[in-house]
Motif scaffolding. Structure first.
Motif, PDB file in Angstrom:
ATOM      1  N   ALA A 199      27.426  38.562   2.551  1.00 15.57           N
ATOM      2  CA  ALA A 199      26.399  39.433   1.968  1.00 15.57           C
ATOM      3  C   ALA A 199      26.578  40.897   2.284  1.00 15.57           C
ATOM      4  O   ALA A 199      25.963  41.754   1.638  1.00 15.57           O
ATOM      5  CB  ALA A 199      25.015  38.967   2.421  1.00 15.57           C
ATOM      6  N   ASP A 200      27.400  41.238   3.263  1.00 21.69           N
ATOM      7  CA  ASP A 200      27.578  42.648   3.618  1.00 21.69           C
ATOM      8  C   ASP A 200      28.976  42.857   4.185  1.00 21.69           C
ATOM      9  O   ASP A 200      29.718  41.902   4.438  1.00 21.69           O
ATOM     10  CB  ASP A 200      26.520  43.075   4.643  1.00 21.69           C
ATOM     11  N   ARG A 201      29.299  44.110   4.394  1.00 21.79           N
ATOM     12  CA  ARG A 201      30.628  44.460   4.894  1.00 21.79           C
ATOM     13  C   ARG A 201      30.881  43.870   6.273  1.00 21.79           C
ATOM     14  O   ARG A 201      31.981  43.410   6.576  1.00 21.79           O
ATOM     15  CB  ARG A 201      30.738  45.992   4.944  1.00 21.79           C
ATOM     16  N   VAL A 202      29.859  43.900   7.144  1.00 27.00           N
ATOM     17  CA  VAL A 202      29.944  43.312   8.490  1.00 27.00           C
ATOM     18  C   VAL A 202      28.699  42.463   8.717  1.00 27.00           C
ATOM     19  O   VAL A 202      27.579  42.952   8.609  1.00 27.00           O
ATOM     20  CB  VAL A 202      30.039  44.408   9.578  1.00 27.00           C
ATOM     21  N   VAL A 203      28.898  41.175   9.016  1.00 24.64           N
ATOM     22  CA  VAL A 203      27.782  40.247   9.233  1.00 24.64           C
ATOM     23  C   VAL A 203      27.985  39.550  10.579  1.00 24.64           C
ATOM     24  O   VAL A 203      29.026  38.938  10.824  1.00 24.64           O
ATOM     25  CB  VAL A 203      27.712  39.190   8.114  1.00 24.64           C
ATOM     26  N   ALA A 204      26.987  39.673  11.451  1.00 20.79           N
ATOM     27  CA  ALA A 204      27.049  39.022  12.767  1.00 20.79           C
ATOM     28  C   ALA A 204      26.165  37.783  12.752  1.00 20.79           C
ATOM     29  O   ALA A 204      24.977  37.866  12.413  1.00 20.79           O
ATOM     30  CB  ALA A 204      26.596  39.986  13.857  1.00 20.79           C
ATOM     31  N   VAL A 205      26.735  36.634  13.115  1.00 26.46           N
ATOM     32  CA  VAL A 205      25.978  35.385  13.116  1.00 26.46           C
ATOM     33  C   VAL A 205      26.062  34.728  14.488  1.00 26.46           C
ATOM     34  O   VAL A 205      27.154  34.540  15.043  1.00 26.46           O
ATOM     35  CB  VAL A 205      26.510  34.397  12.047  1.00 26.46           C
ATOM     36  N   LEU A 206      24.905  34.383  15.028  1.00 21.50           N
ATOM     37  CA  LEU A 206      24.818  33.669  16.303  1.00 21.50           C
ATOM     38  C   LEU A 206      24.487  32.207  16.017  1.00 21.50           C
ATOM     39  O   LEU A 206      23.533  31.904  15.299  1.00 21.50           O
ATOM     40  CB  LEU A 206      23.740  34.282  17.191  1.00 21.50           C
ATOM     41  N   TYR A 207      25.294  31.308  16.571  1.00 19.15           N
ATOM     42  CA  TYR A 207      25.071  29.867  16.431  1.00 19.15           C
ATOM     43  C   TYR A 207      24.536  29.343  17.764  1.00 19.15           C
ATOM     44  O   TYR A 207      25.213  29.450  18.803  1.00 19.15           O
ATOM     45  CB  TYR A 207      26.375  29.159  16.076  1.00 19.15           C
ATOM     46  N   VAL A 208      23.306  28.835  17.754  1.00 13.69           N
ATOM     47  CA  VAL A 208      22.688  28.292  18.971  1.00 13.69           C
ATOM     48  C   VAL A 208      21.996  26.973  18.636  1.00 13.69           C
ATOM     49  O   VAL A 208      21.740  26.655  17.473  1.00 13.69           O
ATOM     50  CB  VAL A 208      21.660  29.279  19.575  1.00 13.69           C
ATOM     51  N   ASN A 209      21.675  26.200  19.678  1.00 15.18           N
ATOM     52  CA  ASN A 209      20.977  24.931  19.476  1.00 15.18           C
ATOM     53  C   ASN A 209      19.485  25.150  19.234  1.00 15.18           C
ATOM     54  O   ASN A 209      18.835  24.374  18.527  1.00 15.18           O
ATOM     55  CB  ASN A 209      21.186  24.018  20.681  1.00 15.18           C
ATOM     56  N   GLU A 210      18.936  26.197  19.864  1.00 12.71           N
ATOM     57  CA  GLU A 210      17.533  26.531  19.660  1.00 12.71           C
ATOM     58  C   GLU A 210      17.356  28.038  19.804  1.00 12.71           C
ATOM     59  O   GLU A 210      18.174  28.722  20.428  1.00 12.71           O
ATOM     60  CB  GLU A 210      16.639  25.798  20.653  1.00 12.71           C
ATOM     61  N   GLU A 211      16.285  28.587  19.243  1.00 12.77           N
ATOM     62  CA  GLU A 211      16.104  30.034  19.120  1.00 12.77           C
ATOM     63  C   GLU A 211      15.945  30.757  20.455  1.00 12.77           C
ATOM     64  O   GLU A 211      16.180  31.971  20.527  1.00 12.77           O
ATOM     65  CB  GLU A 211      14.904  30.335  18.222  1.00 12.77           C
ATOM     66  N   GLU A 212      15.555  30.060  21.506  1.00 18.59           N
ATOM     67  CA  GLU A 212      15.362  30.717  22.804  1.00 18.59           C
ATOM     68  C   GLU A 212      16.581  30.574  23.709  1.00 18.59           C
ATOM     69  O   GLU A 212      16.605  31.091  24.829  1.00 18.59           O
ATOM     70  CB  GLU A 212      14.128  30.137  23.510  1.00 18.59           C
ATOM     71  N   GLU A 213      17.598  29.870  23.243  1.00 19.36           N
ATOM     72  CA  GLU A 213      18.803  29.656  24.048  1.00 19.36           C
ATOM     73  C   GLU A 213      19.588  30.963  24.194  1.00 19.36           C
ATOM     74  O   GLU A 213      19.789  31.678  23.222  1.00 19.36           O
ATOM     75  CB  GLU A 213      19.683  28.601  23.366  1.00 19.36           C
ATOM     76  N   PRO A 214      20.042  31.299  25.418  1.00 17.48           N
ATOM     77  CA  PRO A 214      20.883  32.494  25.590  1.00 17.48           C
ATOM     78  C   PRO A 214      22.143  32.386  24.732  1.00 17.48           C
ATOM     79  O   PRO A 214      22.675  31.275  24.577  1.00 17.48           O
ATOM     80  CB  PRO A 214      21.221  32.479  27.084  1.00 17.48           C
ATOM     81  N   PRO A 215      22.588  33.473  24.118  1.00 21.98           N
ATOM     82  CA  PRO A 215      22.094  34.848  24.277  1.00 21.98           C
ATOM     83  C   PRO A 215      21.135  35.275  23.173  1.00 21.98           C
ATOM     84  O   PRO A 215      21.089  36.473  22.820  1.00 21.98           O
ATOM     85  CB  PRO A 215      23.383  35.645  24.182  1.00 21.98           C
ATOM     86  N   ALA A 216      20.380  34.350  22.583  1.00 22.56           N
ATOM     87  CA  ALA A 216      19.500  34.675  21.457  1.00 22.56           C
ATOM     88  C   ALA A 216      18.558  35.853  21.727  1.00 22.56           C
ATOM     89  O   ALA A 216      18.426  36.743  20.883  1.00 22.56           O
ATOM     90  CB  ALA A 216      18.711  33.435  21.042  1.00 22.56           C
ATOM     91  N   PRO A 217      17.886  35.926  22.896  1.00 26.86           N
ATOM     92  CA  PRO A 217      16.983  37.060  23.131  1.00 26.86           C
ATOM     93  C   PRO A 217      17.709  38.411  23.069  1.00 26.86           C
ATOM     94  O   PRO A 217      17.198  39.369  22.478  1.00 26.86           O
ATOM     95  CB  PRO A 217      16.426  36.784  24.540  1.00 26.86           C
ATOM     96  N   ASN A 218      18.894  38.491  23.684  1.00 29.75           N
ATOM     97  CA  ASN A 218      19.656  39.743  23.626  1.00 29.75           C
ATOM     98  C   ASN A 218      20.154  40.038  22.211  1.00 29.75           C
ATOM     99  O   ASN A 218      20.225  41.187  21.781  1.00 29.75           O
ATOM    100  CB  ASN A 218      20.850  39.686  24.587  1.00 29.75           C
ATOM    101  N   PHE A 219      20.494  38.989  21.501  1.00 26.43           N
ATOM    102  CA  PHE A 219      20.968  39.137  20.127  1.00 26.43           C
ATOM    103  C   PHE A 219      19.864  39.722  19.249  1.00 26.43           C
ATOM    104  O   PHE A 219      20.099  40.635  18.451  1.00 26.43           O
ATOM    105  CB  PHE A 219      21.409  37.772  19.594  1.00 26.43           C
ATOM    106  N   VAL A 220      18.661  39.218  19.399  1.00 26.20           N
ATOM    107  CA  VAL A 220      17.518  39.718  18.629  1.00 26.20           C
ATOM    108  C   VAL A 220      17.218  41.166  18.991  1.00 26.20           C
ATOM    109  O   VAL A 220      16.936  42.003  18.121  1.00 26.20           O
ATOM    110  CB  VAL A 220      16.278  38.829  18.855  1.00 26.20           C
ATOM    111  N   LYS A 221      17.282  41.475  20.287  1.00 30.83           N
ATOM    112  CA  LYS A 221      17.021  42.847  20.737  1.00 30.83           C
ATOM    113  C   LYS A 221      18.039  43.821  20.140  1.00 30.83           C
ATOM    114  O   LYS A 221      17.690  44.912  19.687  1.00 30.83           O
ATOM    115  CB  LYS A 221      17.065  42.901  22.271  1.00 30.83           C
TER     116      LYS A 221
END
Length: 509
Positions: free
Chosen positions: A145-167
């Motif tokens: 969808a864009d020139r640069v797309v960052a995707v984090l794959y985790v088992n659940e939304e609170e699993e590290p590094p999800a909080p830092n990723f969202v920030k």
């Protein structure tokens, strides 16, 4: 004759009406601005002037973007600031074009590109949450969808590094598209085991995976650094459209200047890719049209219009390291040159005009070769104007600056009023500042090496007040000299519109 004239006027009016009807850009006035903008979840508004060249260049790109974004329910609008001057003043518009993103009537400055695809990309990012929850049905489309797309794959939304990723996503939503996947099957199809972090991009290899061993502990700072490194192509053409990408990376920029019409140009540029890869994350490599950007080559201290040529630039410090143009430019020689640069074994090239044979004028003509000797003379206060010969504001300041030099001519052993052509003289590394606009006025008090920025108005009285306040030396000037200087006529300041390299037209006083 009257019928013919009336028909011509009618035809012109119909043409304007049809053009407006076909446009997907909304026209805003004081009458409908609030009723259109305030209810909108998201809308981009261009404040323009019909006479502005940059506005004319933007118009077809803006129209194209409006048509594309209309299908996504993201409206684009425009305001004619000649016809709606009070409305533009109300919104703090001082240059053209000015673009603002409004959310429910609250504006923020538009920070995106000015080509249609860039406008679309920027506004799509604005319409999405900072991190998109990517489902199986959307994954294939989202990663493209864009020139640069960052995707984090985790088992659940609170699993590290999800909080830092969202920030990180909250801070950099204008720069990249962020997505999160919590579906194990989607992760498996992507060839990763959660937690995993992948950048998908529309250039080079198309994909980069973050080292799996350290994904869960990645910090905000490391993530940003990694994204910046992987958002820059290995070796791309640089122009006004993408220069900011390199400037914001904070890395030195290595230019390969080539004639785009030369036979074998593409093959020659290709030979630099292995070298660019070996310095990835340390030096960015680009090729540039030497014919179109010949003036930029001169600014990089290339003495001849001889192509191909090679230069390394420290953008932040505005220092340049040109490869010797008397030598044949081969990839082997360039590799040795880059290695020497990276190890700090070669000094930057400093452009300087010749040292003047005489200094008869009240304003001292400063050149790079004498910069340290003159400016860092601790026995003297020094006030320097950095100017460009083509700068209209500099030309209007000249009689006032000459007047200031005349006022303190009797104490020039204590106070130096100087001027330096910053287009012909580089600021040396010893100076703790760079010049980004003209005129720039810097004052260095006696007894130190610190500089004070002059940010007042450019009247003679204000300049004198500033000098008297900040000078460390006694500046007792005979009363008759002061009176004579004050009686010298000074050209009146008038508003002048100028256009900068970002396409903004600024009206300065």
């Amino acid at each position: 004759m009257r019928l013919s004239l009336s028909f011509t006027v009618l035809l012109a009016s119909l043409t304007r009406v049809l053009a407006a009807a076909e446009s997907d850009v909304l026209d805003l006035t004081a009458t409908n601005f609030e009723s259109v903008v305030n209810p909108a979840d998201l809308i981009l508004v261009e404040f323009f002037a019909p006479w502005c060249g940059h506005c004319k260049n933007l118009a077809p790109q803006y129209e194209e973007a409006a048509t594309t974004l209309k299908a996504k329910n993201i409206p684009l609008a425009k305001v004619d600031c000649v016809d709606q001057s009070e409305l533009c003043q109300t919104h703090g518009v001082s240059g053209y074009p000015t673009l603002k993103v409004f959310r429910k009537g609250t504006p923020t400055d538009y920070q995106g590109p000015r080509k249609a695809d860039g406008i679309v990309s920027y506004m799509v990012k604005q319409s999405l949450p900072a991190v998109t929850n990517v489902k199986a049905a959307d994954h294939a489309e989202f990663i493209k969808a864009d020139r640069v797309v960052a995707v984090l794959y985790v088992n659940e939304e609170e699993e590290p590094p999800a909080p830092n990723f969202v920030k990180t996503a909250e801070k950099h939503r204008d720069d990249y598209l962020f997505g999160m996947v919590t579906d194990a099957e989607v992760a498996k199809a992507a060839g990763v085991t959660p937690p995993a972090l992948v950048v998908y991009k529309k250039f080079d290899d198309g994909r980069v995976d973050y080292p799996s061993a350290t994904v869960s502990s990645v910090t905000d700072a490391k993530l940003v650094s990694w994204l910046k490194e992987n958002s820059v192509p290995l070796l791309d053409e640089v122009s006004g459209e993408n220069y900011s990408l390199y400037a914001e990376s904070g890395l030195p920029l290595a230019y390969v200047f080539v004639d785009p019409s030369a036979e074998g140009k593409d093959a020659f540029v290709e030979t630099f890719k292995p070298l660019a890869k070996s310095y990835k994350g340390k030096i960015n490599f680009v090729w540039i049209d030497a014919i179109k950007f010949g003036e930029h080559a001169k600014m990089m201290n290339l003495q001849e219009a001889k192509w191909p040529s090679f230069v390394i630039q420290d953008i932040e410090k505005q220092l340049k390291w040109p490869f010797d143009q008397s030598k044949e430019l081969t990839i082997e020689e360039v590799a040795h040159f880059v290695k020497a640069y990276s190890e700090g074994r070669i000094a930057p090239s400093l452009k300087s005009q010749p040292i003047p044979e005489t200094q008869d004028e009240p304003v001292f003509t400063l050149v790079t070769k004498e910069f340290d000797q003159v400016v860092f003379d601790e026995s003297k206060d020094v006030f320097v104007e950095f100017y460009a010969p083509w700068c209209g504001h500099c030309k209007r300041l000249k009689p006032t600056w000459d007047q200031l030099g005349e006022k303190y001519a009797a104490v020039k052993d204590k106070l130096v009023i100087a001027k330096m052509d910053a287009t012909e003289n580089d600021i040396p590394p010893s100076a703790p500042f760079r010049v980004a606009g003209f005129p720039t006025l810097k004052f260095k008090p006696a007894g130190g090496r610190e500089f004070i920025d002059y940010e007042g108005d450019r009247s003679f009285e204000s300049l004198v007040e500033f000098v008297e306040k900040n000078a460390k030396n006694s500046l007792n000037v005979p009363a008759q000299d002061t009176a004579a200087a004050a009686s010298t006529p000074v050209a009146a300041e008038t508003p002048v519109a100028t256009q900068d390299t970002q396409g903004q037209t600024h009206v300065e006083l």
